[in-house]
Structures are given as structure tokens and as C-alpha cells.
Design an enzyme around this catalytic site. Sequence first.
Site, PDB file in Angstrom:
ATOM      1  N   SER A   9       0.838  -1.205   0.000  1.00 55.07           N
ATOM      2  CA  SER A   9       0.000   0.000   0.000  1.00 55.07           C
ATOM      3  C   SER A   9       0.869   1.249   0.000  1.00 55.07           C
ATOM      4  O   SER A   9       1.602   1.508   0.959  1.00 55.07           O
ATOM      5  CB  SER A   9      -0.900   0.014   1.231  1.00 55.07           C
ATOM      6  OG  SER A   9      -1.507   1.291   1.332  1.00 55.07           O
ATOM      7  N   HIS A  34      -1.253  -1.364  -4.307  1.00 53.37           N
ATOM      8  CA  HIS A  34      -2.502  -1.065  -3.606  1.00 53.37           C
ATOM      9  C   HIS A  34      -2.598   0.447  -3.396  1.00 53.37           C
ATOM     10  O   HIS A  34      -1.740   1.066  -2.752  1.00 53.37           O
ATOM     11  CB  HIS A  34      -2.540  -1.792  -2.266  1.00 53.37           C
ATOM     12  CG  HIS A  34      -3.865  -1.667  -1.561  1.00 53.37           C
ATOM     13  ND1 HIS A  34      -4.955  -2.439  -1.879  1.00 53.37           N
ATOM     14  CD2 HIS A  34      -4.274  -0.851  -0.559  1.00 53.37           C
ATOM     15  CE1 HIS A  34      -5.983  -2.114  -1.107  1.00 53.37           C
ATOM     16  NE2 HIS A  34      -5.594  -1.148  -0.297  1.00 53.37           N
ATOM     17  N   ASP A  36      -4.930   3.514  -1.941  1.00 52.72           N
ATOM     18  CA  ASP A  36      -6.037   3.828  -1.034  1.00 52.72           C
ATOM     19  C   ASP A  36      -6.574   5.219  -1.310  1.00 52.72           C
ATOM     20  O   ASP A  36      -5.886   6.215  -1.072  1.00 52.72           O
ATOM     21  CB  ASP A  36      -5.540   3.747   0.417  1.00 52.72           C
ATOM     22  CG  ASP A  36      -5.263   2.321   0.823  1.00 52.72           C
ATOM     23  OD1 ASP A  36      -6.203   1.520   0.802  1.00 52.72           O
ATOM     24  OD2 ASP A  36      -4.103   2.007   1.164  1.00 52.72           O
ATOM     25  N   MET A  38      -9.208   8.001  -0.292  1.00 53.30           N
ATOM     26  CA  MET A  38     -10.060   8.397   0.843  1.00 53.30           C
ATOM     27  C   MET A  38     -10.605   9.799   0.618  1.00 53.30           C
ATOM     28  O   MET A  38      -9.851  10.701   0.234  1.00 53.30           O
ATOM     29  CB  MET A  38      -9.231   8.388   2.123  1.00 53.30           C
ATOM     30  CG  MET A  38      -8.553   7.061   2.388  1.00 53.30           C
ATOM     31  SD  MET A  38      -7.536   7.182   3.869  1.00 53.30           S
ATOM     32  CE  MET A  38      -6.868   5.521   3.932  1.00 53.30           C
ATOM     33  N   HIS A  67      -8.450   0.822  -4.067  1.00 57.38           N
ATOM     34  CA  HIS A  67      -9.398   0.644  -2.964  1.00 57.38           C
ATOM     35  C   HIS A  67     -10.084   1.973  -2.687  1.00 57.38           C
ATOM     36  O   HIS A  67      -9.470   2.889  -2.139  1.00 57.38           O
ATOM     37  CB  HIS A  67      -8.591   0.156  -1.737  1.00 57.38           C
ATOM     38  CG  HIS A  67      -9.384  -0.003  -0.496  1.00 57.38           C
ATOM     39  ND1 HIS A  67      -8.783  -0.177   0.738  1.00 57.38           N
ATOM     40  CD2 HIS A  67     -10.725  -0.034  -0.260  1.00 57.38           C
ATOM     41  CE1 HIS A  67      -9.709  -0.305   1.659  1.00 57.38           C
ATOM     42  NE2 HIS A  67     -10.891  -0.221   1.095  1.00 57.38           N
ATOM     43  N   MET A  69     -12.351   4.299  -0.742  1.00 57.63           N
ATOM     44  CA  MET A  69     -13.037   4.551   0.537  1.00 57.63           C
ATOM     45  C   MET A  69     -13.742   5.887   0.383  1.00 57.63           C
ATOM     46  O   MET A  69     -13.375   6.895   1.018  1.00 57.63           O
ATOM     47  CB  MET A  69     -12.010   4.556   1.685  1.00 57.63           C
ATOM     48  CG  MET A  69     -11.527   3.162   2.023  1.00 57.63           C
ATOM     49  SD  MET A  69      -9.976   3.179   2.925  1.00 57.63           S
ATOM     50  CE  MET A  69      -8.851   3.183   1.538  1.00 57.63           C
ATOM     51  N   MET A 138     -11.571  -5.813   5.401  1.00 55.99           N
ATOM     52  CA  MET A 138     -10.815  -4.876   6.234  1.00 55.99           C
ATOM     53  C   MET A 138     -10.526  -5.523   7.574  1.00 55.99           C
ATOM     54  O   MET A 138     -11.442  -5.947   8.290  1.00 55.99           O
ATOM     55  CB  MET A 138     -11.614  -3.580   6.453  1.00 55.99           C
ATOM     56  CG  MET A 138     -11.745  -2.691   5.236  1.00 55.99           C
ATOM     57  SD  MET A 138     -10.196  -2.312   4.388  1.00 55.99           S
ATOM     58  CE  MET A 138      -9.219  -1.580   5.709  1.00 55.99           C
ATOM     59  N   ASP A 176      -6.746  -6.554   4.291  1.00 51.73           N
ATOM     60  CA  ASP A 176      -6.167  -5.214   4.324  1.00 51.73           C
ATOM     61  C   ASP A 176      -6.206  -4.626   5.736  1.00 51.73           C
ATOM     62  O   ASP A 176      -7.281  -4.387   6.285  1.00 51.73           O
ATOM     63  CB  ASP A 176      -6.961  -4.329   3.356  1.00 51.73           C
ATOM     64  CG  ASP A 176      -6.358  -2.955   3.172  1.00 51.73           C
ATOM     65  OD1 ASP A 176      -5.255  -2.707   3.698  1.00 51.73           O
ATOM     66  OD2 ASP A 176      -6.982  -2.129   2.487  1.00 51.73           O
TER      67      ASP A 176
HETATM   68  C1  DX5 Z   1      -6.471   1.526   5.505  1.00 53.78           C
HETATM   69  C2  DX5 Z   1      -6.022   1.147   4.134  1.00 53.78           C
HETATM   70  C3  DX5 Z   1      -4.914   0.186   4.089  1.00 53.78           C
HETATM   71  C4  DX5 Z   1      -3.643   0.652   4.752  1.00 53.78           C
HETATM   72  C5  DX5 Z   1      -2.943  -0.560   5.290  1.00 53.78           C
HETATM   73  O1  DX5 Z   1      -7.665   2.214   5.411  1.00 53.78           O
HETATM   74  O2  DX5 Z   1      -7.108   0.557   3.418  1.00 53.78           O
HETATM   75  O3  DX5 Z   1      -4.662  -0.255   2.764  1.00 53.78           O
HETATM   76  O4  DX5 Z   1      -2.787   1.352   3.887  1.00 53.78           O
HETATM   77  O5  DX5 Z   1      -1.863  -0.143   6.020  1.00 53.78           O
HETATM   78  P1  DX5 Z   1      -1.171  -1.085   7.108  1.00 53.78           P
HETATM   79  O6  DX5 Z   1      -0.683  -2.312   6.405  1.00 53.78           O
HETATM   80  O7  DX5 Z   1      -0.092  -0.227   7.648  1.00 53.78           O
HETATM   81  O8  DX5 Z   1      -2.241  -1.439   8.141  1.00 53.78           O
HETATM   82 ZN    ZN Z   2      -6.609  -0.365   1.426  1.00 57.74          ZN
END
Ligand code: DX5
Ligand code: ZN
Length: 218
Positions: A9, A34, A36, A38, A67, A69, A138, A176
Site C-alpha cells: 500500500s 494497492h 487507497d 479516501m 481501494h 473509501m 478490512m 487489508d
Molecule cells: C487503511 C487502508 C490500508 C492501509 C494498510 O484504510 O485501506 O490499505 O494502507 O496499512 P497497514 O498495512 O499499515 O495497516
Molecule cells: Zn486499502
Amino acid sequence: MNKTIISPSLLSGDFGNLQADCQKINKSNADWFHLDIMDGVFVPNISFGLPVVSAIKKHAEKPLDVHLMIVEPDRYVEGFKKAGADYLTVHYEACTHLHRTLQLIKSFGMKAGVSLNPHTPISLLEDIIVDIDLVLLMSVNPGFGGQKFIKETYDKIKKLKKLITEKNTNTIIEIDGGVNDKNAKKLTEAGADALVAGNYIFKHENFNEAVNSLKSSV
Ligand code: DX5
Ligand code: ZN
């Protein structure tokens, strides 16, 4: 047996030098990127958006596992296709018409993923699993990297694996949040096919070693 798919990620990468982090992933045994996304509404954090995904795509030599969010993800499906997403995952909790959203993602030639928050039961996927290419479970509350792994995830993986076997689909199970070398083996034994890791990989003194330690956890 297939080796575990590893998806580092970039949320834990260096936002001032993402090109260098892309090269690290390219040169390692990791399989996907990956990303993320947000929006500060679905989760209490804002990360990055379409222009950054497009910039990463220029340097990435492996598929982009995106991903989302965000609320109302349908509004951005075409945009993420144009930015270079290969897998596009939406949150169950953010989709009123999930079936429609999944068809929309597939109509653009992307693989369609659904993510479940820690409190959302696997049973809610019973009538839709045949349409899902990937389920992202998650194992922390979404929004931030570096959080503690939630142990109830193991049982959820087993339930999901059972559902996938019963319905005879090829759905990938991806985990994740809080993934590291301590829990990776137990996750794959429970049925996980793919592992996302942010902090564990990017804060490790040896990037390749970190990837390999998760990769060999079958
Ligand atoms: C959290 C993200 C993850 C995050 C994971 O909302 O969806 O992908 O980057 O990070 P680690 O592996 O540090 O928990
Ligand atoms: Zn993620």
C-alpha cells in the site's frame, strides 16, 4: 499451491517521492500496487485522487489494485478506468445499488471488488458473490495505515472461503490492515489469496525481504 498475491500500500510510501516507491515495487516480488483513495467523508482521512493515480500508472509495471473509501463511487468509476485502475474495489457500506455498481465497473473492463468493514458480516454477500471478482476484508477500521490487526478477521475469512466454495466462484480473498510477518501465514491458512501491507513493508529496513516474508507465507 499458488503463492500469495502481495499488494504493497503506497499510503505508507513517501508522498514526496512516489516514483522511487513505484520502482521498489516494480523490482520486488510484489504483485500489485494497492492505492487507497479516501474522501474525508466515508473515512475520517483524505489521501489522494485521480491525478496521483494517473501519475503512478506511468511508473507502475504491475496492476493497480485501487481501494475506494469514498461515498457515491459510481461517479468516479470511469475516471479511475482512465487513470489506469485494473482492480476497482468499492465499499459495501457505500453502495446502495451494489449490483449496478459492480456491473458498471466491469463494463469498463476492470475487475470488480467489494470491501467489507470489520463490522459488516460475510452473509450480506450471499446473493452477490457470483458477481464479485475480489472481496477485500478490512482487518482494521479503514482510514489510516499502521493500525492494529483485528483478530476476528480469521473467522470471517473462513466464512467467506466457505461461501466462495459453495457458490463455485473464482473470487479472490484479499486482506487489508495490520498485515505483517506474524499473521500472514495464519491468514493464508484461513483462505486469504492476497495480502495488502503498508507499514510492514515500507517501514521495514529491507523492502524486498519484507515482501518475500509475506509472499512465502503459504
Ligand atoms: C487503511 C487502508 C490500508 C492501509 C494498510 O484504510 O485501506 O490499505 O494502507 O496499512 P497497514 O498495512 O499499515 O495497516
Ligand atoms: Zn486499502
